[in-house]
Design an enzyme around this catalytic site. Structure first.
Site, PDB file in Angstrom:
ATOM      1  N   CYS A  20      16.224  -7.129  -0.050  1.00  0.00           N
ATOM      2  CA  CYS A  20      16.462  -8.228   0.766  1.00  0.00           C
ATOM      3  C   CYS A  20      17.729  -8.964   0.671  1.00  0.00           C
ATOM      4  O   CYS A  20      18.399  -9.707   1.298  1.00  0.00           O
ATOM      5  CB  CYS A  20      15.204  -9.051   0.543  1.00  0.00           C
ATOM      6  SG  CYS A  20      15.317  -9.929  -0.877  1.00  0.00           S
TER       7      CYS A  20
ATOM      8  N   GLU B  55       0.806  -1.266  -0.168  1.00  0.00           N
ATOM      9  CA  GLU B  55       0.101  -0.092  -0.033  1.00  0.00           C
ATOM     10  C   GLU B  55       0.942   1.329   0.063  1.00  0.00           C
ATOM     11  O   GLU B  55       0.285   2.323  -0.051  1.00  0.00           O
ATOM     12  CB  GLU B  55      -1.020   0.134   1.224  1.00  0.00           C
ATOM     13  CG  GLU B  55      -0.217  -0.167   2.645  1.00  0.00           C
ATOM     14  CD  GLU B  55       0.005  -1.403   3.254  1.00  0.00           C
ATOM     15  OE1 GLU B  55       0.588  -2.288   2.443  1.00  0.00           O
ATOM     16  OE2 GLU B  55      -0.296  -1.855   4.320  1.00  0.00           O
ATOM     17  N   ARG B  56       2.181   1.111   0.079  1.00  0.00           N
ATOM     18  CA  ARG B  56       2.909   2.359   0.235  1.00  0.00           C
ATOM     19  C   ARG B  56       3.316   2.921  -1.146  1.00  0.00           C
ATOM     20  O   ARG B  56       3.716   4.022  -1.241  1.00  0.00           O
ATOM     21  CB  ARG B  56       4.256   2.026   1.149  1.00  0.00           C
ATOM     22  CG  ARG B  56       3.847   1.966   2.702  1.00  0.00           C
ATOM     23  CD  ARG B  56       4.895   1.744   3.395  1.00  0.00           C
ATOM     24  NE  ARG B  56       5.136   0.239   3.723  1.00  0.00           N
ATOM     25  CZ  ARG B  56       6.135  -0.395   4.452  1.00  0.00           C
ATOM     26  NH1 ARG B  56       7.061   0.515   4.979  1.00  0.00           N
ATOM     27  NH2 ARG B  56       6.026  -1.558   5.028  1.00  0.00           N
TER      28      ARG B  56
HETATM   29  P1  NAD Z   1       6.058  -6.001   5.196  1.00  0.00           P
HETATM   30  O1  NAD Z   1       6.104  -7.461   5.827  1.00  0.00           O
HETATM   31  O2  NAD Z   1       5.577  -4.855   6.037  1.00  0.00           O
HETATM   32  O3  NAD Z   1       4.786  -5.832   4.107  1.00  0.00           O
HETATM   33  C1  NAD Z   1       4.731  -7.040   3.016  1.00  0.00           C
HETATM   34  C2  NAD Z   1       3.187  -6.937   2.701  1.00  0.00           C
HETATM   35  O4  NAD Z   1       2.490  -7.665   3.882  1.00  0.00           O
HETATM   36  C3  NAD Z   1       2.589  -5.765   2.324  1.00  0.00           C
HETATM   37  O5  NAD Z   1       1.445  -6.197   1.060  1.00  0.00           O
HETATM   38  C4  NAD Z   1       1.717  -5.376   3.432  1.00  0.00           C
HETATM   39  O6  NAD Z   1       0.524  -4.793   3.092  1.00  0.00           O
HETATM   40  C5  NAD Z   1       1.444  -6.871   4.127  1.00  0.00           C
HETATM   41  N1  NAD Z   1       1.124  -6.619   5.585  1.00  0.00           N
HETATM   42  C6  NAD Z   1       2.071  -5.937   6.268  1.00  0.00           C
HETATM   43  N2  NAD Z   1       1.635  -6.089   7.491  1.00  0.00           N
HETATM   44  C7  NAD Z   1       0.718  -6.950   7.869  1.00  0.00           C
HETATM   45  C8  NAD Z   1      -0.188  -7.707   8.769  1.00  0.00           C
HETATM   46  N3  NAD Z   1      -0.008  -7.453   9.985  1.00  0.00           N
HETATM   47  N4  NAD Z   1      -0.994  -8.527   8.501  1.00  0.00           N
HETATM   48  C9  NAD Z   1      -1.237  -8.966   6.897  1.00  0.00           C
HETATM   49  N5  NAD Z   1      -0.413  -8.377   6.081  1.00  0.00           N
HETATM   50  C10 NAD Z   1       0.195  -7.400   6.201  1.00  0.00           C
HETATM   51  O7  NAD Z   1       7.172  -5.750   4.217  1.00  0.00           O
HETATM   52  P2  NAD Z   1       7.730  -4.453   3.669  1.00  0.00           P
HETATM   53  O8  NAD Z   1       8.153  -3.398   4.676  1.00  0.00           O
HETATM   54  O9  NAD Z   1       6.771  -3.982   2.553  1.00  0.00           O
HETATM   55  O10 NAD Z   1       9.055  -4.862   2.826  1.00  0.00           O
HETATM   56  C11 NAD Z   1      10.084  -5.019   3.313  1.00  0.00           C
HETATM   57  C12 NAD Z   1      10.628  -6.289   4.051  1.00  0.00           C
HETATM   58  O11 NAD Z   1      10.433  -7.102   2.890  1.00  0.00           O
HETATM   59  C13 NAD Z   1      11.957  -6.387   4.503  1.00  0.00           C
HETATM   60  O12 NAD Z   1      12.038  -7.233   5.571  1.00  0.00           O
HETATM   61  C14 NAD Z   1      12.793  -7.368   3.419  1.00  0.00           C
HETATM   62  O13 NAD Z   1      13.888  -8.040   3.649  1.00  0.00           O
HETATM   63  C15 NAD Z   1      11.556  -8.289   2.878  1.00  0.00           C
HETATM   64  N6  NAD Z   1      11.808  -8.617   1.692  1.00  0.00           N
HETATM   65  C16 NAD Z   1      12.182  -9.974   1.195  1.00  0.00           C
HETATM   66  C17 NAD Z   1      12.512 -10.500   0.136  1.00  0.00           C
HETATM   67  C18 NAD Z   1      12.778 -12.066  -0.098  1.00  0.00           C
HETATM   68  O14 NAD Z   1      12.747 -12.454  -1.212  1.00  0.00           O
HETATM   69  N7  NAD Z   1      13.154 -12.558   0.644  1.00  0.00           N
HETATM   70  C19 NAD Z   1      12.430  -9.649  -1.048  1.00  0.00           C
HETATM   71  C20 NAD Z   1      12.114  -8.201  -1.071  1.00  0.00           C
HETATM   72  C21 NAD Z   1      11.713  -7.876   0.435  1.00  0.00           C
END
Ligand code: NAD
Length: 498
Positions: free
Chosen positions: A280, A175-176
């Protein structure tokens, strides 16, 4: 103000009862608002996908692949617009956004091979007049939930493969920075995809929880932070869904005494600070083997970092942009404060970065911290900002123990000229993606992406061959067409061939 809404059954739906501000992180200003889908809106998307599934499932793979060919062309034709939207909402510099898009397009190119990779296996005469074969059938309606840091590439890890395999898809982007994701979904529609096969619902926890609990969703792919990945995996699997949930990281680079230090420094600069460290696979810890190595590394990094340029996405001479939100900036700065309070030395301090003309932007400058210890909070947790921490150890084994004992196991790299050391490292280290003099060993689209330990929940990695397996279900068919006149009596023992 423009509203970023949903794409359901081929139509834009820009309505909602709840909205969230979307910022330009370089200016700190609100530029749009995103609609947060209600349970009812998500259910509408699932119904559209379910209705589209029977016809899409039976569409020949070559025709499904042709949509992907056209989609690839549209992504290329619209690359400037896509990258502008990434820049405006994520903040990454235009050259970096172009790299993200290109890596995403490679997943579309791989998906174009569906007629080949969906062929299955065949064995003739496994018994008298008996042939058998395996098929890879689509699952049905599947969902993807994606993070902010790759609003185009990570969705492209998921939906082209899922769709070309015959599934219908619901994507819940971050959503960001939702606009570039919505645009690529619209381009797929334009490429000739039937309505309902690809749907986008923007939203937050309400949308995600609806996807996780609705029995019509067969599988969930998630990429994001580890606490949410674990939550998604537990809930999805408890509800009987197939799930792959990729989480956070803390990627270490070992710098050996024999490394080409100038090369290691250049590689570390890009891998630690590119995209403001919001990858990541970013290298966030340099493990220097020996006091001399640590000293040389810190000195050369300090000098090289003086030339780092942080600024807005639109100036291609910038190396990296702001972090995603003010809250995230505060969090990154908080980790630097905590390292300092714990006794580490801040060699280059990015806490007070200022960019002329962008005084309200969420900028953190490149930061180098020396004298870090494994007990420090800044070492144990993922910072996800332009911060490189240096730890000094006495041996390669000590460096490997450090990596193996960390809760995350996404990526790692060793800088060395010693083939034997490199081979030992790649063979034994407990990490999913390993580089030798390659700082960001992100697998190409025809391999698969995934970490170990708490960087991935589930068995199959993302995209590539694992992606095919994740989005299909194997079916074995055993068939007998008895030759004329051949009849067998009843047999009550396990069928065998003698
Ligand atoms: P995030 O976990 O905050 O959000 C990811 C998704 O989950 C979003 O669509 C968000 O709306 C949803 N979400 C957030 N909180 C939620 C909740 N309480 N309940 C249900 N859904 C929820 O991650 P972010 O800040 O958007 O992304 C950064 C993170 O992603 C970092 O930790 C990074 O390492 C990780 N990442 C991992 C990979 C990988 O391949 N392992 C790749 C890219 C990013």
């Amino acid at each position: 103000m423009e509203t970023v809404g949903h794409l359901i059954n081929g139509e834009r739906l820009d309505v909602g009862q709840r909205f969230q501000d979307v910022f330009n992180p370089a200016t700190g200003q609100v530029t749009k608002r995103v609609a947060l889908a209600s349970k009812v809106t998500v259910e509408q998307a699932i119904s559209a996908a379910q209705a589209a599934f029977p016809a899409w499932r039976n569409t020949p793979p070559i025709k499904r692949a042709r949509v992907m060919f056209r989609f690839k062309e549209l992504l290329e034709q619209n690359s400037a617009k896509i990258c502008q939207l990434i820049g405006e909402e994520h903040g990454k510099i235009s050259h970096d956004a172009m790299g993200e898009l290109q890596r995403g397009i490679e997943n579309v190119e791989y998906a174009c091979g569906a007629p080949e990779f969906l062929k299955g296996e065949h064995s003739k005469n496994v018994g008298p007049d008996i042939d058998c074969w395996s098929e890879f059938q689509p699952l049905g309606v599947v969902a993807g939930i994606t993070p902010f840091n790759f609003p185009v590439m990570v969705p492209l890890w998921m939906f082209p493969m899922a769709i070309v395999c015959g599934n219908c898809f619901i994507l819940k982007p971050s959503e960001r920075d939702p606009s570039s994701t919505l645009l690529i979904a619209q381009l797929l529609q334009e490429a000739g995809l039937p309505n309902g096969v690809m749907n986008v619902v923007n939203g937050d926890k309400e949308a995600v929880d609806t996807l996780l609990s609705d029995s019509r969703i067969e599988a969930v792919s998630f990429v994001g932070s580890t606490p949410i990945a674990e939550y998604i995996y537990k809930l999805a699997t408890a509800n009987g869904k197939r799930c792959q949930a990729l989480g956070g990281a803390k990627n270490h680079a070992i710098v050996m005494p024999d490394a080409d230090m100038d090369n290691a420094v250049n590689q570390l600069l890009g891998a630690a600070f590119g995209s403001s460290g919001e990858r990541c696979m970013a290298l966030s810890v340099a493990v220097a083997v020996g006091a001399g190595t640590a000293q040389a590394l810190v000195e050369k990094m300090r000098t090289a970092m003086a030339a780092l340029k942080v600024g807005a996405y639109s100036d291609a001479s910038n190396d990296f942009g702001p972090v995603i939100t003010r809250q995230h900036k505060d969090k990154v700065v908080g980790y630097i404060d905590s390292a300092e309070a714990d006794g580490a030395r801040i060699i280059v301090d990015g806490r007070n970065a200022e960019v002329a003309g962008y005084e309200s932007g969420f900028f953190v400058g490149g930061t180098l911290i020396d004298g870090v210890k494994p007990t420090m909070q800044s070492y144990q947790e993922e910072i996800f900002g332009p911060v490189l921490q240096v730890i000094q150890v006495d041996s390669m084994q000590e460096a490997m123990n450090l990596i193996d004992n960390h809760e995350y196991g996404n990526g790692t790299c060793i800088f060395t000229r010693d083939g034997e050391a490199a081979r030992y490292f790649t063979d034994n280290i407990k990490v999913g993606m390993v580089g030798v003099n390659v700082p960001l060993p992100v697998p190409v689209a025809y391999h698969s992406f995934g970490g170990w330990k708490r960087s991935l929940f589930g068995d199959l990695h993302a995209y590539g061959p694992d992606g095919v397996r994740f989005y299909t279900r194997r079916k074995m068919i055993t068939q007998r067409w008895p030759s004329a006149g051949v009849r067998e009596g009843a047999s009550f023992s396990m069928p065998t061939l003698k």
